[in-house]
Design a protein around this motif. Structure first.
Motif, PDB file in Angstrom:
ATOM      1  N   PRO A  50       0.827  -1.213   0.000  1.00  0.00           N
ATOM      2  CA  PRO A  50       0.000   0.000   0.000  1.00  0.00           C
ATOM      3  C   PRO A  50       0.862   1.264   0.000  1.00  0.00           C
ATOM      4  O   PRO A  50       1.947   1.303   0.583  1.00  0.00           O
ATOM      5  CB  PRO A  50      -0.803  -0.124   1.303  1.00  0.00           C
ATOM      6  CG  PRO A  50      -0.805  -1.578   1.623  1.00  0.00           C
ATOM      7  CD  PRO A  50       0.505  -2.100   1.134  1.00  0.00           C
ATOM      8  N   SER A  51       0.367   2.289  -0.652  1.00  0.00           N
ATOM      9  CA  SER A  51       1.073   3.573  -0.670  1.00  0.00           C
ATOM     10  C   SER A  51       0.980   4.236   0.706  1.00  0.00           C
ATOM     11  O   SER A  51       0.187   3.825   1.566  1.00  0.00           O
ATOM     12  CB  SER A  51       0.441   4.495  -1.716  1.00  0.00           C
ATOM     13  OG  SER A  51      -0.885   4.829  -1.331  1.00  0.00           O
ATOM     14  N   ASP A  52       1.790   5.282   0.907  1.00  0.00           N
ATOM     15  CA  ASP A  52       1.729   6.023   2.170  1.00  0.00           C
ATOM     16  C   ASP A  52       0.320   6.566   2.405  1.00  0.00           C
ATOM     17  O   ASP A  52      -0.194   6.532   3.532  1.00  0.00           O
ATOM     18  CB  ASP A  52       2.736   7.176   2.155  1.00  0.00           C
ATOM     19  CG  ASP A  52       4.171   6.690   2.215  1.00  0.00           C
ATOM     20  OD1 ASP A  52       4.392   5.548   2.656  1.00  0.00           O
ATOM     21  OD2 ASP A  52       5.073   7.458   1.815  1.00  0.00           O
ATOM     22  N   ALA A  53      -0.317   7.065   1.361  1.00  0.00           N
ATOM     23  CA  ALA A  53      -1.665   7.627   1.508  1.00  0.00           C
ATOM     24  C   ALA A  53      -2.660   6.537   1.921  1.00  0.00           C
ATOM     25  O   ALA A  53      -3.533   6.776   2.768  1.00  0.00           O
ATOM     26  CB  ALA A  53      -2.099   8.273   0.194  1.00  0.00           C
ATOM     27  N   SER A  62      -0.747  10.093  10.399  1.00  0.00           N
ATOM     28  CA  SER A  62      -0.187  11.092   9.492  1.00  0.00           C
ATOM     29  C   SER A  62       0.710  10.407   8.469  1.00  0.00           C
ATOM     30  O   SER A  62       1.164   9.274   8.663  1.00  0.00           O
ATOM     31  CB  SER A  62       0.626  12.123  10.273  1.00  0.00           C
ATOM     32  OG  SER A  62       1.789  11.514  10.809  1.00  0.00           O
ATOM     33  N   ARG A  63       0.996  11.119   7.379  1.00  0.00           N
ATOM     34  CA  ARG A  63       1.882  10.549   6.366  1.00  0.00           C
ATOM     35  C   ARG A  63       3.284  10.336   6.936  1.00  0.00           C
ATOM     36  O   ARG A  63       3.960   9.376   6.569  1.00  0.00           O
ATOM     37  CB  ARG A  63       1.922  11.485   5.152  1.00  0.00           C
ATOM     38  CG  ARG A  63       2.794  10.957   4.032  1.00  0.00           C
ATOM     39  CD  ARG A  63       2.448  11.570   2.699  1.00  0.00           C
ATOM     40  NE  ARG A  63       1.126  11.201   2.237  1.00  0.00           N
ATOM     41  CZ  ARG A  63       0.712  11.309   0.970  1.00  0.00           C
ATOM     42  NH1 ARG A  63       1.535  11.768   0.053  1.00  0.00           N
ATOM     43  NH2 ARG A  63      -0.503  10.987   0.640  1.00  0.00           N
ATOM     44  N   MET A  64       3.728  11.194   7.825  1.00  0.00           N
ATOM     45  CA  MET A  64       5.043  11.023   8.428  1.00  0.00           C
ATOM     46  C   MET A  64       5.123   9.711   9.204  1.00  0.00           C
ATOM     47  O   MET A  64       6.130   8.990   9.145  1.00  0.00           O
ATOM     48  CB  MET A  64       5.366  12.208   9.359  1.00  0.00           C
ATOM     49  CG  MET A  64       6.732  12.098  10.027  1.00  0.00           C
ATOM     50  SD  MET A  64       7.100  13.522  11.081  1.00  0.00           S
ATOM     51  CE  MET A  64       7.179  14.825   9.861  1.00  0.00           C
ATOM     52  N   THR A  65       4.055   9.361   9.930  1.00  0.00           N
ATOM     53  CA  THR A  65       4.038   8.123  10.703  1.00  0.00           C
ATOM     54  C   THR A  65       4.076   6.904   9.789  1.00  0.00           C
ATOM     55  O   THR A  65       4.819   5.945  10.033  1.00  0.00           O
ATOM     56  CB  THR A  65       2.782   8.073  11.592  1.00  0.00           C
ATOM     57  OG1 THR A  65       2.802   9.178  12.500  1.00  0.00           O
ATOM     58  CG2 THR A  65       2.740   6.774  12.401  1.00  0.00           C
ATOM     59  N   VAL A  70       7.354   2.361   7.117  1.00  0.00           N
ATOM     60  CA  VAL A  70       7.879   1.732   5.905  1.00  0.00           C
ATOM     61  C   VAL A  70       9.393   1.876   5.838  1.00  0.00           C
ATOM     62  O   VAL A  70      10.103   0.951   5.420  1.00  0.00           O
ATOM     63  CB  VAL A  70       7.206   2.333   4.660  1.00  0.00           C
ATOM     64  CG1 VAL A  70       7.843   1.786   3.390  1.00  0.00           C
ATOM     65  CG2 VAL A  70       5.704   2.034   4.670  1.00  0.00           C
ATOM     66  N   GLN A  71       9.908   3.033   6.257  1.00  0.00           N
ATOM     67  CA  GLN A  71      11.350   3.263   6.181  1.00  0.00           C
ATOM     68  C   GLN A  71      12.121   2.274   7.046  1.00  0.00           C
ATOM     69  O   GLN A  71      13.229   1.866   6.696  1.00  0.00           O
ATOM     70  CB  GLN A  71      11.678   4.699   6.601  1.00  0.00           C
ATOM     71  CG  GLN A  71      13.135   5.089   6.409  1.00  0.00           C
ATOM     72  CD  GLN A  71      13.597   4.961   4.959  1.00  0.00           C
ATOM     73  OE1 GLN A  71      12.811   5.117   4.014  1.00  0.00           O
ATOM     74  NE2 GLN A  71      14.870   4.663   4.773  1.00  0.00           N
TER      75      GLN A  71
END
Length: 265
Positions: A50-53, A62-65, A70-71
């Motif tokens: 899945p994408s970040d969104a 949030s997108r940062m979380t 994933v990182q």
């Protein structure tokens, strides 16, 4: 009812009422990371994730979380990112932590791979001078030497030669299934528990025999690990050399940064 009675009795013995265990806070990025690990186990390499969104919508973060989660998987080599395309499942890594030594069998199982071995030779012989010294053998003592090709998912990973004091393990290892069972499990079941050890790592080029057994080109880089392992009583148990195909095996290293000492200037 018997179970409830037992619980009450334990509480009275302890001198205080039974309490529920305290709730632990689980960071959201960790929750996402573990969920992705579970999905990755059922996916093939190069499958999209899945994408970040999409992760933001699914987990309400949030997108940062979501990127942080994933990182962490990217850093472990479990997934990889392609700019503009997304995140994908990587080939199963075959790495271990540098400060830990698992048996090859257990290492591969933890990575979701199927381990096996091909027995190349098994013999009782006279030790070389270095073997006799490192295994602390008395004059005239023999060694049991095992040479195996270590395999994961039918792919050769390493050539391993292990040498043991024959007086301790010859009978045990002569009867052992060394192609499908764990050598370390065999030793433990025989009362010889690998406990601690020392290893030295180096790089070598694959020779003709290395290349033929590992299915790599002659001259390809190999990670060579030489180690001695001691048993539960501190006695040398195993002297081993493992020659890993450099593109199929690695070590993950966690370290502290040592700052330079002040010279007063």
């Amino acid at each position: 009812m018997a179970a409830n009675h037992g619980m009450g009795r334990r509480a009275r013995i302890a001198g205080r009422p039974a309490e529920d265990p305290p709730l632990r806070f689980v960071p959201r990025y960790y929750e996402i990371e573990q969920a992705l690990r579970g999905r990755i186990a059922d996916l093939k390499p190069d499958s999209p994730l899945p994408s970040d969104a999409m992760l933001c919508d699914e987990f309400g973060v949030s997108r940062m979380t979501s990127r942080n989660a994933v990182q962490r998987l990217v850093q472990e080599g479990i997934v990889y990112r392609v700019p503009g395309r997304g995140t994908f499942v990587a080939e199963p890594p075959v790495h271990r932590q540098a400060g830990n030594l698992l048996s090859f069998t257990e290492e591969m199982r933890r990575r979701g791979r199927v381990p096996s071995s091909r027995l190349l030779s098994r013999e009782v012989r006279e030790p070389g001078p270095a073997e006799a010294s490192r295994l602390q053998l008395a004059p005239g003592e023999a060694v049991m030497a095992l040479r195996r090709l270590r395999v994961a998912d039918d792919e050769p990973v390493a050539i391993e030669e292990a040498v043991f004091p024959a007086a301790n393990v010859a009978d045990l290892l002569e009867a052992a299934d060394l192609e499908h069972a764990s050598l370390h499990d065999t030793l433990v079941n025989g009362g010889h528990i690998p406990t601690m050890g020392r290893a030295r790592l180096g790089a070598e080029a694959a020779g003709p025999e290395d290349a033929a057994l590992l299915g790599v080109a002659e001259g390809s880089p190999l990670l060579v690990e030489k180690r001695v392992i001691h048993d539960q009583d501190g006695r040398p148990l195993e002297l081993c050399e493992s020659r890993y195909a450099g593109d199929r095996y690695g070590l993950d290293v966690q370290f502290d940064v040592e700052l330079p000492t002040s010279d007063g200037g």
